[in-house]
Design an enzyme around this catalytic site. Structure first.
Site, PDB file in Angstrom:
ATOM      1  N   HIS A 152       9.703   3.751   1.746  1.00 37.35           N
ATOM      2  CA  HIS A 152       8.385   3.719   2.391  1.00 37.35           C
ATOM      3  C   HIS A 152       7.627   5.022   2.128  1.00 37.35           C
ATOM      4  O   HIS A 152       6.452   5.011   1.749  1.00 37.35           O
ATOM      5  CB  HIS A 152       8.606   3.491   3.895  1.00 37.35           C
ATOM      6  CG  HIS A 152       7.378   3.490   4.755  1.00 37.35           C
ATOM      7  ND1 HIS A 152       7.030   2.421   5.554  1.00 37.35           N
ATOM      8  CD2 HIS A 152       6.426   4.436   4.974  1.00 37.35           C
ATOM      9  CE1 HIS A 152       5.913   2.705   6.206  1.00 37.35           C
ATOM     10  NE2 HIS A 152       5.525   3.937   5.884  1.00 37.35           N
ATOM     11  N   GLU A 153       8.338   6.162   2.314  1.00 37.59           N
ATOM     12  CA  GLU A 153       7.669   7.469   2.174  1.00 37.59           C
ATOM     13  C   GLU A 153       7.321   7.763   0.706  1.00 37.59           C
ATOM     14  O   GLU A 153       6.259   8.324   0.421  1.00 37.59           O
ATOM     15  CB  GLU A 153       8.525   8.597   2.751  1.00 37.59           C
ATOM     16  CG  GLU A 153       8.941   8.428   4.218  1.00 37.59           C
ATOM     17  CD  GLU A 153       7.797   8.070   5.159  1.00 37.59           C
ATOM     18  OE1 GLU A 153       6.629   8.383   4.854  1.00 37.59           O
ATOM     19  OE2 GLU A 153       8.059   7.437   6.195  1.00 37.59           O
ATOM     20  N   GLN A 172      -0.277  11.611   4.294  1.00 39.63           N
ATOM     21  CA  GLN A 172      -0.712  11.007   5.557  1.00 39.63           C
ATOM     22  C   GLN A 172      -1.404  12.046   6.447  1.00 39.63           C
ATOM     23  O   GLN A 172      -2.028  11.689   7.443  1.00 39.63           O
ATOM     24  CB  GLN A 172       0.490  10.425   6.319  1.00 39.63           C
ATOM     25  CG  GLN A 172       1.121   9.222   5.641  1.00 39.63           C
ATOM     26  CD  GLN A 172       2.286   8.682   6.447  1.00 39.63           C
ATOM     27  OE1 GLN A 172       3.415   9.115   6.288  1.00 39.63           O
ATOM     28  NE2 GLN A 172       2.005   7.744   7.345  1.00 39.63           N
ATOM     29  N   HIS A 213       4.254   6.056  -0.219  1.00 37.25           N
ATOM     30  CA  HIS A 213       3.069   6.806   0.235  1.00 37.25           C
ATOM     31  C   HIS A 213       2.612   7.804  -0.822  1.00 37.25           C
ATOM     32  O   HIS A 213       1.420   7.925  -1.102  1.00 37.25           O
ATOM     33  CB  HIS A 213       3.383   7.575   1.522  1.00 37.25           C
ATOM     34  CG  HIS A 213       3.120   6.799   2.783  1.00 37.25           C
ATOM     35  ND1 HIS A 213       1.907   6.205   3.056  1.00 37.25           N
ATOM     36  CD2 HIS A 213       3.914   6.539   3.864  1.00 37.25           C
ATOM     37  CE1 HIS A 213       1.973   5.607   4.240  1.00 37.25           C
ATOM     38  NE2 HIS A 213       3.180   5.791   4.751  1.00 37.25           N
ATOM     39  N   CYS A 239       3.832   1.872  10.409  1.00 36.37           N
ATOM     40  CA  CYS A 239       3.460   3.120   9.720  1.00 36.37           C
ATOM     41  C   CYS A 239       2.579   3.952  10.650  1.00 36.37           C
ATOM     42  O   CYS A 239       1.679   3.409  11.292  1.00 36.37           O
ATOM     43  CB  CYS A 239       2.710   2.757   8.440  1.00 36.37           C
ATOM     44  SG  CYS A 239       2.150   4.198   7.507  1.00 36.37           S
ATOM     45  N   LEU A 240       2.851   5.263  10.695  1.00 34.48           N
ATOM     46  CA  LEU A 240       2.064   6.138  11.577  1.00 34.48           C
ATOM     47  C   LEU A 240       0.589   6.172  11.182  1.00 34.48           C
ATOM     48  O   LEU A 240      -0.262   6.536  11.981  1.00 34.48           O
ATOM     49  CB  LEU A 240       2.634   7.564  11.583  1.00 34.48           C
ATOM     50  CG  LEU A 240       4.022   7.741  12.208  1.00 34.48           C
ATOM     51  CD1 LEU A 240       4.389   9.220  12.250  1.00 34.48           C
ATOM     52  CD2 LEU A 240       4.088   7.147  13.609  1.00 34.48           C
ATOM     53  N   GLY A 252       9.692   9.116   9.716  1.00 41.29           N
ATOM     54  CA  GLY A 252       9.382   9.637   8.391  1.00 41.29           C
ATOM     55  C   GLY A 252       7.894   9.880   8.252  1.00 41.29           C
ATOM     56  O   GLY A 252       7.091   9.318   9.012  1.00 41.29           O
TER      57      GLY A 252
HETATM   58 ZN    ZN Z   1       3.933   5.131   6.516  1.00 40.11          ZN
END
Ligand code: ZN
Length: 205
Positions: free
Chosen positions: A164-165, A80, A168, A119-120, A75
């Site tokens: 989670h997204e 991000q 963000h 998380c990326l 995701g």
């Molecule tokens: Zn993340």
């Protein structure tokens, strides 16, 4: 909730772009970078804005899919990669290459459960994992890339992922109020910085 209409040409472009990303994520990733999209903390702690009706987010969605796949994520949220619009992408358990515009959680189960997440935006993801309390089931309403209304119940991994997204998009990361490891919040601009006062983000080697 605003609804979005995309033209037929934009829809066709979106389908072509998703196919291109799947066929050659490396090439699509290079294109995303060329268009100025890459993982960054520039907009990470920002509350994102709604996508307006008629606003084209095809290029953004393509870049998000490419960057998510290149980094083997499930995701990604637009902020991000430096864009402050409310767009998320997902790729897990039945929700493949899903693009959601202006997603809103409209219903939450009372039951919560621990979800161990990376998380990326915090590399390496395996050593920056946190257990977060997430709702077991959430209902999400949004608009799809082809302008259709979307309403879906999420549970399990996709349920944790969508929460989670959407966090963000509200400027919230898995580190929440504590901030990223080893960082403190600059009272002047609200950004998480290391002790030398430089911005937290470091490009992946
Ligand atoms: Zn993340």
């Amino acid at each position: 909730m605003t609804s979005m209409m995309l033209t037929n040409a934009m829809m066709a472009a979106a389908v072509l772009n998703a196919q291109k990303v799947m066929k050659n994520p490396g090439l699509a990733h290079a294109e995303a970078r060329a268009n100025g999209y890459e993982l960054t903390d520039k907009t990470l702690y920002q509350v994102c804005r709604d996508v307006e009706p008629g606003e084209d987010v095809t290029g953004l969605a393509q870049a998000m899919l490419a960057i998510m796949h290149k980094n083997k994520g499930i995701g990604l949220a637009a902020n991000q990669i430096g864009d402050d619009r409310r767009v998320i992408v997902m790729h897990c358990e039945g929700f493949w290459n899903l693009v959601l515009i202006n997603p809103v959680i409209t219903k939450r189960s009372e039951n919560v459960t621990g979800s161990k997440e990376g998380c990326l935006s915090f590399q390496p993801t395996w050593s920056n994992q946190v257990t977060i309390q997430r709702h077991k089931i959430v209902t999400v309403e949004a608009t799809t890339l082809d302008g259709k209304p979307f309403k879906q119940k999420f549970r399990g991994l996709p349920g944790f992922c969508v929460q989670h997204e959407i966090d963000h998009l509200n400027g919230i990361t898995i580190f929440g109020e504590d901030g990223p490891p080893g960082k403190t919040k600059d009272p002047m601009d609200g950004k998480w910085k290391d002790s030398s006062g430089t911005a937290q983000w470091k490009e992946k080697p």
